[in-house]
Design a protein around this motif. Structure first.
Motif, mmCIF file in Angstrom:
data_model
loop_
_atom_site.group_PDB
_atom_site.id
_atom_site.type_symbol
_atom_site.label_atom_id
_atom_site.label_comp_id
_atom_site.label_asym_id
_atom_site.label_seq_id
_atom_site.Cartn_x
_atom_site.Cartn_y
_atom_site.Cartn_z
ATOM 1 N N SER A 43 5.667 11.398 -12.566
ATOM 2 C CA SER A 43 5.887 9.773 -12.042
ATOM 3 C C SER A 43 5.699 10.011 -10.521
ATOM 4 N N LEU A 44 5.261 8.719 -10.083
ATOM 5 C CA LEU A 44 4.801 8.670 -8.788
ATOM 6 C C LEU A 44 5.898 7.336 -8.333
ATOM 7 N N ASP A 45 6.884 8.233 -7.406
ATOM 8 C CA ASP A 45 8.055 7.260 -7.025
ATOM 9 C C ASP A 45 8.107 7.227 -5.522
ATOM 10 N N SER A 46 8.446 6.019 -5.046
ATOM 11 C CA SER A 46 8.590 5.864 -3.690
ATOM 12 C C SER A 46 10.002 5.418 -3.362
ATOM 13 N N PRO A 47 10.452 5.535 -2.115
ATOM 14 C CA PRO A 47 11.676 5.055 -1.940
ATOM 15 C C PRO A 47 12.022 3.333 -1.829
ATOM 16 N N HIS A 48 10.903 2.736 -1.915
ATOM 17 C CA HIS A 48 10.820 1.305 -1.946
ATOM 18 C C HIS A 48 10.759 0.605 -3.166
ATOM 19 N N GLN A 49 10.903 1.334 -4.202
ATOM 20 C CA GLN A 49 11.026 0.718 -5.621
ATOM 21 C C GLN A 49 12.196 -0.014 -5.834
ATOM 22 N N GLU A 50 12.210 -0.891 -6.658
ATOM 23 C CA GLU A 50 13.431 -1.442 -7.211
ATOM 24 C C GLU A 50 14.305 -0.583 -7.988
ATOM 25 N N VAL A 51 15.326 -0.340 -7.980
ATOM 26 C CA VAL A 51 16.219 0.409 -9.135
ATOM 27 C C VAL A 51 17.107 -0.495 -9.913
ATOM 28 N N HIS A 88 0.695 -1.136 -0.099
ATOM 29 C CA HIS A 88 -0.161 -0.020 0.064
ATOM 30 C C HIS A 88 0.893 1.272 0.109
ATOM 31 N N TYR A 89 0.789 1.984 -1.009
ATOM 32 C CA TYR A 89 1.903 3.098 -1.288
ATOM 33 C C TYR A 89 0.925 4.415 -1.565
ATOM 34 N N VAL A 90 0.994 5.485 -0.996
ATOM 35 C CA VAL A 90 0.178 6.518 -1.152
ATOM 36 C C VAL A 90 0.903 7.776 -1.656
ATOM 37 N N TRP A 91 0.274 8.650 -2.559
ATOM 38 C CA TRP A 91 0.968 9.779 -3.107
ATOM 39 C C TRP A 91 -0.115 11.046 -2.773
ATOM 40 N N PRO A 151 4.915 0.091 -5.825
ATOM 41 C CA PRO A 151 5.939 1.105 -5.389
ATOM 42 C C PRO A 151 6.111 2.281 -6.282
ATOM 43 N N SER A 152 5.704 2.520 -7.552
ATOM 44 C CA SER A 152 6.028 3.263 -8.216
ATOM 45 C C SER A 152 4.753 3.385 -9.493
ATOM 46 N N GLY A 153 4.701 4.456 -10.302
ATOM 47 C CA GLY A 153 3.497 4.511 -11.132
ATOM 48 C C GLY A 153 3.653 5.756 -12.099
ATOM 49 N N ILE A 154 2.753 6.055 -12.979
ATOM 50 C CA ILE A 154 2.853 7.390 -13.502
ATOM 51 C C ILE A 154 1.298 7.774 -13.816
#
Length: 130
Positions: free
Chosen positions: A119-127, A28-31, A93-96
């Motif tokens: 972009s919706l970027d979280s610190p939990h996304q895989e780089v 669950h990721y929120v922006w 963890p991310s999206g557009i």
């Protein structure tokens, strides 16, 4: 910050990841996203409807359509701006996000104003390095 001008209407979006409202362990990721709509033209317009296409990093798409924004259909005279903050949750963890507003002139003419993709970027996304 992301910005785009269509027919003298400038839309600027500033997204922010909300760590305190997110729960990565539960997917669950929120922006929040702050939007400024500015009339830099010479005619008065009213925002009538909104459309959003939200795509997460796994390719899942949500579409949102409805009247106005945050319960309002603001009228923007030349030189005026309207700002609001809203938010979106994702199970990734991310999206557009990208979208459009349907505007109407005082004369009754409808036209579409593009909302820039952001972009919706979280610190939990895989780089991934290419």
């Amino acid at each position: 910050m992301y910005s785009k001008t269509t027919r003298s209407i400038t839309v600027t979006v500033r997204p922010a990841y909300l760590d305190g409202q997110s729960s990565p362990a539960e997917a669950h990721y929120v922006w929040a996203y702050h939007v400024r709509i500015e009339n830099v033209g010479r005619e008065t317009v009213q925002l009538k409807t909104r459309y959003w296409r939200i795509t997460d990093c796994h390719g899942r798409v949500q579409e949102v359509r409805g009247p106005g924004v945050v319960g309002e259909q603001p009228v923007l005279h030349p030189g005026e701006a309207f700002e609001y903050t809203s938010g979106t949750p994702l199970s990734a963890p991310s999206g557009i996000m990208v979208g459009a507003y349907q505007m109407e002139t005082a004369a009754g003419e409808s036209f579409e104003v593009e909302i820039p993709a952001f972009s919706l970027d979280s610190p939990h996304q895989e780089v991934r390095l290419n």
